[in-house]
Design a protein around this motif. Sequence first.
Motif, PDB file in Angstrom:
ATOM      1  N   UNK A  93       0.823  -1.231   0.000  1.00  0.00           N
ATOM      2  CA  UNK A  93       0.000   0.000   0.000  1.00  0.00           C
ATOM      3  C   UNK A  93       0.850   1.270   0.000  1.00  0.00           C
ATOM      4  N   UNK A  94       2.181   1.127  -0.009  1.00  0.00           N
ATOM      5  CA  UNK A  94       3.046   2.296  -0.151  1.00  0.00           C
ATOM      6  C   UNK A  94       3.133   3.191   1.070  1.00  0.00           C
ATOM      7  N   UNK A  95       2.631   2.729   2.223  1.00  0.00           N
ATOM      8  CA  UNK A  95       2.671   3.585   3.420  1.00  0.00           C
ATOM      9  C   UNK A  95       3.982   3.428   4.196  1.00  0.00           C
ATOM     10  N   UNK A  96       4.611   2.249   4.098  1.00  0.00           N
ATOM     11  CA  UNK A  96       5.845   1.964   4.834  1.00  0.00           C
ATOM     12  C   UNK A  96       6.864   1.352   3.881  1.00  0.00           C
ATOM     13  N   UNK A  97       8.136   1.330   4.312  1.00  0.00           N
ATOM     14  CA  UNK A  97       9.111   0.514   3.587  1.00  0.00           C
ATOM     15  C   UNK A  97      10.126  -0.047   4.576  1.00  0.00           C
ATOM     16  N   UNK A  98      10.783  -1.145   4.157  1.00  0.00           N
ATOM     17  CA  UNK A  98      11.807  -1.775   4.994  1.00  0.00           C
ATOM     18  C   UNK A  98      13.165  -1.582   4.325  1.00  0.00           C
ATOM     19  N   UNK A  99      14.200  -1.405   5.152  1.00  0.00           N
ATOM     20  CA  UNK A  99      15.561  -1.212   4.661  1.00  0.00           C
ATOM     21  C   UNK A  99      16.446  -2.286   5.304  1.00  0.00           C
ATOM     22  N   UNK A 100      17.242  -2.999   4.482  1.00  0.00           N
ATOM     23  CA  UNK A 100      18.139  -4.035   5.006  1.00  0.00           C
ATOM     24  C   UNK A 100      19.588  -3.650   4.806  1.00  0.00           C
ATOM     25  N   UNK A 101      20.425  -3.973   5.826  1.00  0.00           N
ATOM     26  CA  UNK A 101      21.866  -3.727   5.741  1.00  0.00           C
ATOM     27  C   UNK A 101      22.548  -4.843   6.540  1.00  0.00           C
ATOM     28  N   UNK A 102      23.820  -4.726   6.841  1.00  0.00           N
ATOM     29  CA  UNK A 102      24.508  -5.768   7.606  1.00  0.00           C
ATOM     30  C   UNK A 102      23.995  -5.765   9.055  1.00  0.00           C
ATOM     31  N   UNK A 103      23.418  -6.920   9.472  1.00  0.00           N
ATOM     32  CA  UNK A 103      22.844  -7.061  10.830  1.00  0.00           C
ATOM     33  C   UNK A 103      21.847  -5.934  11.163  1.00  0.00           C
ATOM     34  N   UNK A 153      21.128 -10.877  14.255  1.00  0.00           N
ATOM     35  CA  UNK A 153      22.482 -11.377  13.983  1.00  0.00           C
ATOM     36  C   UNK A 153      22.431 -12.282  12.752  1.00  0.00           C
ATOM     37  N   UNK A 154      22.280 -11.685  11.578  1.00  0.00           N
ATOM     38  CA  UNK A 154      21.985 -12.480  10.384  1.00  0.00           C
ATOM     39  C   UNK A 154      22.951 -12.231   9.243  1.00  0.00           C
ATOM     40  N   UNK A 155      23.920 -11.352   9.400  1.00  0.00           N
ATOM     41  CA  UNK A 155      24.724 -10.910   8.264  1.00  0.00           C
ATOM     42  C   UNK A 155      23.903  -9.922   7.445  1.00  0.00           C
ATOM     43  N   UNK A 156      24.297  -9.679   6.202  1.00  0.00           N
ATOM     44  CA  UNK A 156      23.575  -8.720   5.360  1.00  0.00           C
ATOM     45  C   UNK A 156      22.221  -9.281   4.932  1.00  0.00           C
ATOM     46  N   UNK A 157      21.214  -8.402   4.893  1.00  0.00           N
ATOM     47  CA  UNK A 157      19.894  -8.794   4.354  1.00  0.00           C
ATOM     48  C   UNK A 157      19.923  -8.501   2.852  1.00  0.00           C
ATOM     49  N   UNK A 158      19.971  -9.587   2.037  1.00  0.00           N
ATOM     50  CA  UNK A 158      20.170  -9.381   0.598  1.00  0.00           C
ATOM     51  C   UNK A 158      18.879  -9.121  -0.163  1.00  0.00           C
ATOM     52  N   UNK A 159      17.745  -9.558   0.389  1.00  0.00           N
ATOM     53  CA  UNK A 159      16.473  -9.334  -0.319  1.00  0.00           C
ATOM     54  C   UNK A 159      15.369  -9.268   0.716  1.00  0.00           C
TER      55      UNK A 159
END
Length: 597
Positions: A43-53, A71-77
């Motif tokens: 719905x375009x109201x929020x977004x998620x951003x992934x980086x290292x841990x 504690x997951x390493x980088x979030x690639x997708x």
Amino acid sequence: PVNNLILSGGEDCRYKVWDTYGRIMYSSAAHDYPITSLAWTPNGELFAVGSFNTLRLCDQAGWSYSLEKPNTGSLFKLAWSSDGTQVAGACGNGQVLIANVIEKRLEWKNYEAVVVSSKQIHVRNVMNEALEKLDFRDRVIKVSLCFNHLVVATASQCYIYNTKNWNTPMIFDLKEGNISLILQAEKHFMLVDSSNVYIYSYDGRMVCSPKYPGMRADILNYQTVSLSNDTVAIRDKTDEKVIYVFDAQNGKPLGDGKPITHKLEVMEIALDQCGPATERRLAIIDKNRDLYLTSVRVFGSERKSNKLGNMIQSLCWNDSANMLAALADGKFTVWYYPNTIYVDRDLASRTVFEKEASEFGKNPQLLNFIGNHIIIRRAEGSLVGTGISPYPAILHSYVQSSRWDDAVRLCRFVKDDVLWCCLAAMSAYAKELNTAEIAYASIKEAEKVQFIVNIKDIPVKEARNAEMALLCGSPQDAESILLTAGLIFRAIMLNIQLYNWDRALELAVKHKTHVDTVLGYRQRYLERFDKKEKNKRFLQYSEGIEIDWEKIDAKIEMEYQKERERPERTPAPSAASSGDRPERSERPRGRSQISGH
């Protein structure tokens, strides 16, 4: 595609939000590591951003709601569930991360609702600290709190709670468990899923489901759809200049069935919430960020759009009076009576409250306007409250209940020109002559006071209403009022006074009356400017008619005499305006026509 925003993240360790012109709307602070993934909710109201841990949840404006350090390493997708409540992440350490969105917080008057877990909501009354815990069978997808009702959509059902009773909600099953939008009005609310728009009453009954060809419900948002007690407005996605308006009671297109077409692409729409359905107004912000006000229910006559302001960032209607707040060009602006633009343009700028918006920072957004209190969201996500004078809202309530004496008393007590200007416009619109005279006198508009005094001397109510329509700058409305009431002579004189010669002659010939009057006034007009008659129609009719001013004056006096003798409350004959049966329908009522031949 829902909010027309672009999201990017990169090696510079920042994420950015851009608009469709390529301007940066938001740029984050630098993270410790590069941004490796991004994903909008459907719905375009929020977004998620992934980086290292790192997993961050952000608002569409860019500011951050929360930060998790898994504690997951980088979030690639990252990928969202179709209802926008869960996000899945593909992690560098070979695991899949799944997160639920919780802690959504809503406020309305003295109530605060918080989604504490995926299946539980806490509602707190801040006046007495009473806490209600509401449990649900399925995952909570959408929540809305407004107009004394909390509406909760889960994956399979919709719950409607009244603020007076939290124990027994109305519950009904949903056809599709993917609700993307809930909008509330005082009498009903709207649910939008991936394919349809539904209007439900607060007792859980489906009222209607408005549709138009090529409608895409999946990309509707708070900017492109609006709801009031009697009207639904939806901006088209295929042609963004077009706004479809429907009756909220039956889902049928309003007026003559044609949509509203603006001259530029429309970015945002909002319906006012109060007053009778016939006076419903729609606020439109177009691609240039100009604000227009247009009437929704139009039959036969042309739809009038009036420009209210420019450089509008955000706008919001009041919940209990038709006041409009906006953030425009570095100023916080409230139009206490936006309808003034339809009544008296001279007063339009005098019924507005303005103050500097620098305290709200850059790019603030209006969230709601309840009573005399406005909530504004600043660019970094904090909420700021600001207030306006309580008197305009009280004035609106008096006028809505026709308490004109109380309205005048209030203005005398407050001694504020802005309030007097509002009252002048309100009373002129309602054709309340005595109040209009007092209000215009208080703001020193002598010529309008004189005009109103003259109107009061007219013995026939319809003629008075027509003159008030003239005061409001609507000669077409004035003429149609007179013709509907069978006051043909007045309609002809109106056009003569406006130098609308062709129309005056057309009416005189059509109704077989006062042709010589029109020709006589036309002759006087031409003589005054030493001009010769060149209009073919006037030349044609003047051949067989002799202009005798004694006869014309006698006939005019006779018309006025007839008006004075006319019973005040005669029902207006509807046939008179059709033009082809005036003789037959008028004569039995003692309003016979006088032939001009």
